[in-house]
Design a protein around this motif. Structure first.
Motif, PDB file in Angstrom:
ATOM      1  N   SER A  56     -95.643  55.440  44.126  1.00  0.00           N
ATOM      2  CA  SER A  56     -96.807  56.187  44.016  1.00  0.00           C
ATOM      3  C   SER A  56     -97.470  55.321  42.602  1.00  0.00           C
ATOM      4  CB  SER A  56     -97.147  57.582  43.790  1.00  0.00           C
ATOM      5  OG  SER A  56     -96.313  57.933  42.652  1.00  0.00           O
ATOM      6  N   LEU A  57     -98.419  54.734  42.624  1.00  0.00           N
ATOM      7  CA  LEU A  57     -99.065  53.991  41.314  1.00  0.00           C
ATOM      8  C   LEU A  57     -99.993  54.522  41.099  1.00  0.00           C
ATOM      9  CD1 LEU A  57     -98.532  50.686  43.495  1.00  0.00           C
ATOM     10  CD2 LEU A  57     -96.849  51.669  41.829  1.00  0.00           C
ATOM     11  N   ALA A  58    -100.206  54.512  39.514  1.00  0.00           N
ATOM     12  CA  ALA A  58    -101.612  54.766  38.790  1.00  0.00           C
ATOM     13  C   ALA A  58    -102.241  53.485  38.669  1.00  0.00           C
ATOM     14  CB  ALA A  58    -100.888  55.179  37.230  1.00  0.00           C
ATOM     15  N   SER A  59    -101.428  52.308  38.686  1.00  0.00           N
ATOM     16  CA  SER A  59    -102.144  50.855  38.740  1.00  0.00           C
ATOM     17  C   SER A  59    -101.347  50.311  39.832  1.00  0.00           C
ATOM     18  CB  SER A  59    -101.980  50.426  37.630  1.00  0.00           C
ATOM     19  OG  SER A  59    -100.653  50.137  37.423  1.00  0.00           O
ATOM     20  N   PRO A  60    -102.022  49.255  40.369  1.00  0.00           N
ATOM     21  CA  PRO A  60    -101.732  48.720  41.655  1.00  0.00           C
ATOM     22  C   PRO A  60    -100.286  47.942  41.234  1.00  0.00           C
ATOM     23  CG  PRO A  60    -103.992  48.101  41.285  1.00  0.00           C
ATOM     24  CD  PRO A  60    -103.591  49.022  40.122  1.00  0.00           C
ATOM     25  N   ALA A  61     -99.442  47.783  42.074  1.00  0.00           N
ATOM     26  CA  ALA A  61     -98.340  46.962  42.035  1.00  0.00           C
ATOM     27  C   ALA A  61     -97.738  46.611  43.415  1.00  0.00           C
ATOM     28  CB  ALA A  61     -97.229  47.785  41.246  1.00  0.00           C
ATOM     29  N   ASP A  62     -96.949  45.757  43.625  1.00  0.00           N
ATOM     30  CA  ASP A  62     -96.385  45.197  44.995  1.00  0.00           C
ATOM     31  C   ASP A  62     -95.020  45.816  44.946  1.00  0.00           C
ATOM     32  OD1 ASP A  62     -98.772  44.223  45.776  1.00  0.00           O
ATOM     33  OD2 ASP A  62     -98.263  42.352  44.703  1.00  0.00           O
TER      34      ASP A  62
ATOM     35  N   LYS B 284     -99.306  46.526  52.119  1.00  0.00           N
ATOM     36  CA  LYS B 284     -99.740  46.816  50.897  1.00  0.00           C
ATOM     37  C   LYS B 284    -100.975  47.736  50.614  1.00  0.00           C
ATOM     38  CE  LYS B 284    -101.873  43.126  47.573  1.00  0.00           C
ATOM     39  NZ  LYS B 284    -100.983  43.671  46.452  1.00  0.00           N
ATOM     40  N   ASN B 285    -100.615  48.779  49.775  1.00  0.00           N
ATOM     41  CA  ASN B 285    -101.457  49.625  49.306  1.00  0.00           C
ATOM     42  C   ASN B 285    -101.309  50.248  47.957  1.00  0.00           C
ATOM     43  OD1 ASN B 285    -102.964  50.168  52.409  1.00  0.00           O
ATOM     44  ND2 ASN B 285    -100.687  50.490  52.819  1.00  0.00           N
ATOM     45  N   GLU B 286    -102.085  51.146  47.712  1.00  0.00           N
ATOM     46  CA  GLU B 286    -101.772  52.011  46.325  1.00  0.00           C
ATOM     47  C   GLU B 286    -100.620  52.962  46.327  1.00  0.00           C
ATOM     48  OE1 GLU B 286    -105.150  54.049  44.903  1.00  0.00           O
ATOM     49  OE2 GLU B 286    -106.467  52.436  44.848  1.00  0.00           O
ATOM     50  N   LEU B 287    -100.086  53.281  47.658  1.00  0.00           N
ATOM     51  CA  LEU B 287     -99.070  54.069  47.890  1.00  0.00           C
ATOM     52  C   LEU B 287     -98.394  53.244  49.054  1.00  0.00           C
ATOM     53  CD1 LEU B 287     -97.034  56.448  47.563  1.00  0.00           C
ATOM     54  CD2 LEU B 287     -98.344  57.771  49.256  1.00  0.00           C
TER      55      LEU B 287
ATOM     56  N   HIS C 184     -94.495  55.016  39.647  1.00  0.00           N
ATOM     57  CA  HIS C 184     -93.577  55.975  39.885  1.00  0.00           C
ATOM     58  C   HIS C 184     -92.805  55.680  41.309  1.00  0.00           C
ATOM     59  CE1 HIS C 184     -92.238  59.590  42.187  1.00  0.00           C
ATOM     60  NE2 HIS C 184     -92.010  60.059  40.911  1.00  0.00           N
ATOM     61  N   THR C 185     -91.452  55.598  41.342  1.00  0.00           N
ATOM     62  CA  THR C 185     -90.570  55.141  42.315  1.00  0.00           C
ATOM     63  C   THR C 185     -89.922  56.690  42.807  1.00  0.00           C
ATOM     64  OG1 THR C 185     -88.793  54.415  41.254  1.00  0.00           O
ATOM     65  CG2 THR C 185     -90.588  52.888  41.673  1.00  0.00           C
ATOM     66  N   SER C 186     -89.757  56.738  43.928  1.00  0.00           N
ATOM     67  CA  SER C 186     -88.541  57.718  44.677  1.00  0.00           C
ATOM     68  C   SER C 186     -87.743  57.165  45.527  1.00  0.00           C
ATOM     69  CB  SER C 186     -89.668  58.741  45.186  1.00  0.00           C
ATOM     70  OG  SER C 186     -88.644  59.856  45.450  1.00  0.00           O
ATOM     71  N   PHE C 187     -86.431  57.205  45.532  1.00  0.00           N
ATOM     72  CA  PHE C 187     -85.501  57.043  46.114  1.00  0.00           C
ATOM     73  C   PHE C 187     -84.843  58.159  46.750  1.00  0.00           C
ATOM     74  CE2 PHE C 187     -81.030  56.111  46.527  1.00  0.00           C
ATOM     75  CZ  PHE C 187     -80.928  55.267  47.542  1.00  0.00           C
ATOM     76  N   SER C 188     -84.531  57.862  48.161  1.00  0.00           N
ATOM     77  CA  SER C 188     -83.892  58.828  48.852  1.00  0.00           C
ATOM     78  C   SER C 188     -82.628  58.035  49.799  1.00  0.00           C
ATOM     79  CB  SER C 188     -84.539  59.833  49.555  1.00  0.00           C
ATOM     80  OG  SER C 188     -85.605  60.642  49.007  1.00  0.00           O
TER      81      SER C 188
END
Length: 265
Positions: A12-18, A50-53, A79-83
């Motif tokens: 989840s991104l507060a700013s764009p990222a790939d 490719k999206n904001e999330l 923010h990254t979340s790994f499961s």
């Protein structure tokens, strides 16, 4: 019984990222910023696009090292979340990380996937640079410490490292003092110096080339890890062979000129 693995990444991104995943065989899943293409090379890989999330999953993944590359397309927080889960396992391995990115800034995480059901089944960590000093350790020499210098990726601060969580090979805790913040190798990147008890490290290494991992947590819970190699030798100090001239000199040096001439006065 068939085992079912699931690696699931959510950004989840507060700013764009790939987001781009590279598996142990070099196959890619996600958006490759270097070619500006979406990649679907990993078998049983799922990517949201490719999206904001951005969401990605790999089913039945190979054991080994996965690299997670996050390339910023603007400035802000991500923010990254790994499961990770496995059929038949009671629990779920989860790790969340928060970081900052900038345009074209690449932040790399590593998934060390071993499989199984315990806490070591999968570790998700921020790639960091570790330098161990001394580069060569002589088991026969004396000393109190092994020193490690920790560098974090751009936009991360070593001041945010929780010293109490820093471990060598997941076992030996860093000493609470002395610590220092500086740039010991003058490469323009701030580092944190920590020390480990030499006796404890020596119990864990063997003569030859050894690879050591230093890991820990930032204050926000982000796990970081990095590795360095150093050489271990066991060369006892050699006894000097005393020559006849050495003997005469040592004998002569015990007496002053005054003592030698005193009988002639």
């Amino acid at each position: 019984q068939r085992c079912f693995y699931l690696i699931f990444f959510a950004i989840s991104l507060a700013s764009p990222a790939d987001l781009l995943i590279v598996d142990p065989q070099g196959r890619k899943l996600g958006f490759d910023a270097s070619t500006q293409e979406e990649k679907y090379e990993i078998p049983k890989g799922i990517y949201s696009g490719k999206n904001e999330l951005e969401l990605a999953a790999v089913i039945d993944p190979l054991a080994g090292i996965y690299k997670i590359h996050i390339t910023g397309t603007g400035a802000g927080e991500f923010h990254t979340s790994f499961s990770y889960t496995k059929e038949g396992c009671a629990g779920l391995v989860e790790q969340e990380n928060i970081g900052r990115t900038g345009t074209s800034t690449i932040t790399t995480f590593t998934i060390d996937l071993k499989g199984g059901c315990d806490e070591s089944a999968a570790m998700y960590s921020l790639d960091s640079t570790i330098n161990i000093n001394p580069n060569t350790l002589n088991l026969s020499s004396k000393g109190n410490y092994i020193t490690a210098y920790i560098e974090l990726p751009p936009l991360y601060k070593v001041q945010d490292i929780d010293i109490s969580t820093v471990r060598m090979n997941g076992q030996i805790p860093a000493l609470s003092t002395p610590i220092a913040i500086g740039d010991y190798n003058n490469n323009g990147t701030t580092d944190l110096m920590v020390k480990f008890g030499r006796d404890e490290v020596q119990k864990m290494v063997a003569v030859g080339i050894n690879e050591l991992t230093v890991s820990g947590n930032l204050n926000n819970g982000t796990l970081f890890a990095g590795k360095d190699v150093f050489n271990v030798i066991n060369n006892p100090p050699q006894q000097k062979i005393l020559t006849f001239s050495d003997f005469l000199w040592s004998l002569f040096s015990k007496f002053s000129i005054a003592n030698i001439l005193s009988p002639f006065k």
